[in-house]
Design a protein around this motif. Structure first.
Motif, PDB file in Angstrom:
ATOM      1  N   UNK A   1       0.624  -1.159  -0.038  1.00  0.00           N
ATOM      2  CA  UNK A   1       0.910   0.181  -0.096  1.00  0.00           C
ATOM      3  C   UNK A   1       0.542   1.616  -0.052  1.00  0.00           C
ATOM      4  N   UNK A   2       0.472   2.102  -0.794  1.00  0.00           N
ATOM      5  CA  UNK A   2       1.476   3.358  -1.228  1.00  0.00           C
ATOM      6  C   UNK A   2       0.360   3.705  -1.611  1.00  0.00           C
ATOM      7  N   UNK A   3       0.638   6.171  -0.643  1.00  0.00           N
ATOM      8  CA  UNK A   3      -0.179   7.145  -1.099  1.00  0.00           C
ATOM      9  C   UNK A   3       0.964   7.223  -2.920  1.00  0.00           C
ATOM     10  N   UNK A   4       1.837   7.418  -3.211  1.00  0.00           N
ATOM     11  CA  UNK A   4       1.905   7.527  -4.471  1.00  0.00           C
ATOM     12  C   UNK A   4       1.392   6.796  -4.868  1.00  0.00           C
ATOM     13  N   UNK A   5       1.550   7.382  -6.415  1.00  0.00           N
ATOM     14  CA  UNK A   5       0.911   7.028  -7.906  1.00  0.00           C
ATOM     15  C   UNK A   5       1.653   6.155  -8.636  1.00  0.00           C
ATOM     16  N   UNK A   6       3.695   5.836  -8.009  1.00  0.00           N
ATOM     17  CA  UNK A   6       3.903   4.571  -8.691  1.00  0.00           C
ATOM     18  C   UNK A   6       5.148   4.316  -7.615  1.00  0.00           C
ATOM     19  N   UNK A   7       5.926   3.413  -7.743  1.00  0.00           N
ATOM     20  CA  UNK A   7       6.512   3.288  -7.058  1.00  0.00           C
ATOM     21  C   UNK A   7       7.785   4.005  -7.034  1.00  0.00           C
ATOM     22  N   UNK A   8       8.358   4.160  -5.325  1.00  0.00           N
ATOM     23  CA  UNK A   8       9.067   5.118  -4.627  1.00  0.00           C
ATOM     24  C   UNK A   8       8.949   6.046  -5.275  1.00  0.00           C
ATOM     25  N   UNK A   9       7.858   6.651  -4.930  1.00  0.00           N
ATOM     26  CA  UNK A   9       7.796   8.389  -5.966  1.00  0.00           C
ATOM     27  C   UNK A   9       8.062   9.337  -5.328  1.00  0.00           C
ATOM     28  N   UNK A  10       9.077   8.948  -4.367  1.00  0.00           N
ATOM     29  CA  UNK A  10       9.590  10.461  -3.725  1.00  0.00           C
ATOM     30  C   UNK A  10      11.016  10.743  -4.203  1.00  0.00           C
ATOM     31  N   UNK A  11      11.266   9.325  -4.891  1.00  0.00           N
ATOM     32  CA  UNK A  11      12.828   9.368  -5.137  1.00  0.00           C
ATOM     33  C   UNK A  11      13.115   8.888  -6.925  1.00  0.00           C
ATOM     34  N   UNK A  12      12.055   8.139  -7.230  1.00  0.00           N
ATOM     35  CA  UNK A  12      12.320   7.427  -8.231  1.00  0.00           C
ATOM     36  C   UNK A  12      11.068   8.248  -9.395  1.00  0.00           C
TER      37      UNK A  12
END
Ligand SMILES: Cc1cc2nc3c(=O)[nH]c(=O)nc-3n(C[C@H](O)[C@H](O)[C@H](O)COP(=O)(O)OP(=O)(O)OC[C@H]3O[C@@H](n4cnc5c(N)ncnc54)[C@H](O)[C@@H]3O)c2cc1C
Lengths: 449, 82
Positions: free
Chosen positions: A175-186
């Motif tokens: 589960x993640x708040x972002x729209x893709x994986x590791x969206x804070x860095x990648x």
């Protein structure tokens, strides 16, 4: 003071603390070096834990690199299961409960902890944080009886754990708040093959959902409630961001920076004379932006520990700002990069162009060939490459290391477009994917003229 | 929380969100929808802070970031590459 009479105390037995201890002892063999760690073990690779849990690595024993006896034999006094409760900067002691231990040089390597979400149910039994190897061994046994797991946050650790547990045959929800994986860095185009591979492994990914609550039965977690659904589970794994573990340093009055990490200079000196710090408890200057950052990798902690340990023992070594080569595996896909990607350049508002291409890892006809996507980010005026991201089937780590080295030395898009490269069918294609991306960059620059 | 940490935490969150939205528009085929909080504070950071921040030229902005990163703006000694 002669370095032979020095009393060096190190708080922390992770990559930062242990490398500091060994280096201090090498530089000043006569010094007394004491390491305090609250854990039961030192010198193991936490990085291998997800792969033992996924049964890729057969046992935990392989993750131990050295024994406590080894450290005793080289004269390092290891105090396992011993939490330092306070630092007295004036009296130059650390305390463990009522007992005080004097130091001439202190090295703080207290590392990081997971950012624990402040939501209902966070203290239920069955919520796990993967870090300490003993807890991981216990968790591994528990997993034999687990059918459903929820992993919270698609961070690097969240991705590694999800892929591995799905590989073990457990129904795994990420589960993640972002729209893709590791969206804070990648960047999303880089992470797309990783997502596909995780899904092929069986990981069920829920993007754009915030975890609101852990629900339990008889004090034990039974489901995770998100903004989108309720997911039943036997256990949940919290893989949120790493935050610096600096309570005792803050209380002592050591300067803490805007990231929450201890402020150090290039000799790993803190704001207090004779007090050094290394690893994830510190903030370090980023080589491209000049801005302090925090939460790097085990390899950074190890190198910083060596610098802190050498300097505490009387040497004069500097540590450079970091360009942060990184790499990892999600599912069966490798991903990595250097410095900042496109999303972070946008977030900071740094002028840039994007140069991307997809190439291949070996000769097109050679068995095992895989696609490699390379994206270079460059300064539109100087053409200096500022960062890179990549994903593919093989060779990502080597490209990340090479790019970090070249970017640190100011390489431009032109340099990469005309670089020499190895061509050998089983290990390298005629057209190097980095060069292809740089050639796309030249075209992009020509368009903008 | 010290002012520098508070500013950095909020600035990072909202600049990141704006950047993610822009990147998602560029690569829609690879993106789901992000979770976003709503409310007055969010409205301010998103609609006032982010555009103002991004309107300042990068070299000036970098100086502001460096200044607010350290108490008194005093940066410890580190080699410079940029
Ligand atoms: C599951 C997992 C996977 C990882 N994968 C990778 C990877 O692939 N590549 C990579 O480079 N890195 C990886 N890492 C490493 C990691 O991300 C960190 O960068 C690394 O652990 C930092 O080392 P450190 O020594 O700074 O801190 P830590 O490892 O956090 O060590 C901190 C030490 O301080 C001690 N301590 C803290 N407070 C006190 C106190 N008050 N008294 C006494 N002792 C104290 C702890 O007992 C511990 O020994 C992984 C870590 C984990 C957990």
């Amino acid at each position: 003071m002669s370095s032979d009479n020095l009393r060096i105390i190190i708080i922390g037995g992770g990559a930062g603390g242990i490398s500091a201890a060994s280096t201090s002892k090498t530089v000043a063999p006569g010094a007394s070096v004491t390491v305090f760690t609250e854990y039961e073990d030192v010198a193991y690779s936490p990085c291998g834990i997800p792969f033992v849990l996924g049964k890729e690595i057969p046992d935990f024993e392989r993750l131990f690199l050295q024994t406590p006896e080894h450290y005793a034999s080289i004269g390092i006094d290891l105090r396992l299961r011993t939490a330092v409760t306070g630092i007295d900067l004036k009296g130059r002691t650390v305390s463990v409960g009522a007992e005080k231990y004097p130091w001439d040089r202190l090295i703080i390597a207290t590392g990081w902890e997971y950012d624990k979400p402040d939501i209902p149910g966070i203290n239920l039994e069955g919520l796990h944080y993967i870090k300490n190897i003993r807890r991981a061994m216990e968790f591994d046994k528990l997993l034999d009886g687990v059918k459903k797991v929820v992993v919270v946050a698609a961070t690097p650790l969240g991705i590694e754990i999800s892929g591995n547990l799905a590989h073990r045959g457990i129904e795994t929800h990420l589960v993640d708040e972002g729209a893709w994986l590791m969206s804070d860095v990648a960047d999303p185009d880089i992470m797309e093959p990783v997502q596909k591979s995780l899904e092929e492994f069986g990981t069920i990914i829920h993007f754009g959902e915030k975890v609101l609550e852990f629900r339990g039965r008889d004090g034990k977690v039974s489901s995770v409630v998100t903004t989108g659904r309720e997911i039943e589970c036997d256990v949940a794994i919290i893989a949120t961001h790493k935050k610096p573990n600096n309570r005792i340093s803050r209380e002592a009055g050591i300067e803490i920076g805007s990231t929450g990490g201890i402020v150090v200079d290039d000799h790993m000196r803190t704001s207090v004379k004779d007090v050094y710090a290394a690893g994830d408890c510190c903030e370090i200057i980023h080589g491209v932006t000049d801005i302090p950052i925090q939460g790097l990798s085990g390899s950074h902690a190890y190198s910083q520990g060596r610098v802190a340990g050498a300097n505490a023992a009387g040497a004069d070594r500097a540590y450079d700002p970091v360009f942060v080569p990184w790499g990892m595996v999600g599912g069966q896909v490798q991903m990595g990069g250097v410095s900042l990607g496109e999303t972070l350049h946008k977030a900071l508002g740094i002028p840039h162009i994007v140069a991307a291409a997809t190439g291949i890892s070996r000769a097109r006809y050679y068995p095992g060939v895989s696609r490699i996507r390379v994206k270079l980010i460059a300064d539109p005026v100087t053409h200096r490459v500022l960062g890179a991201q990549m994903s593919g089937g093989e060779g990502i780590k080597e490209r990340a290391d090479f790019l970090a080295f070249a970017i640190k030395r100011g390489a431009t898009i032109e340099d990469f477009a005309w670089m020499e490269n190895v061509y050998s069918p089983p290990i390298g294609a005629l057209m190097e994917p980095i060069a292809l991306a740089a050639q796309a960059g030249l075209a992009e620059l020509a368009k903008n003229k | 929380m010290a002012f520098g940490s508070w500013l950095r935490k909020n600035a990072e969150k909202y600049l990141m969100e704006a950047a993610q939205e822009s990147v998602a528009r560029r690569y829609p085929e690879y993106c789901a929808e992000s979770y976003r909080e709503k409310g007055l504070a969010h409205f301010f950071w998103k609609n006032v802070f982010v555009p103002v921040y991004l309107a300042i030229p990068w070299p000036v902005r970098r100086k502001i970031i460096l200044f607010t990163s350290y108490p008194g703006g005093k940066r410890p000694s580190w080699k410079k590459f940029g």
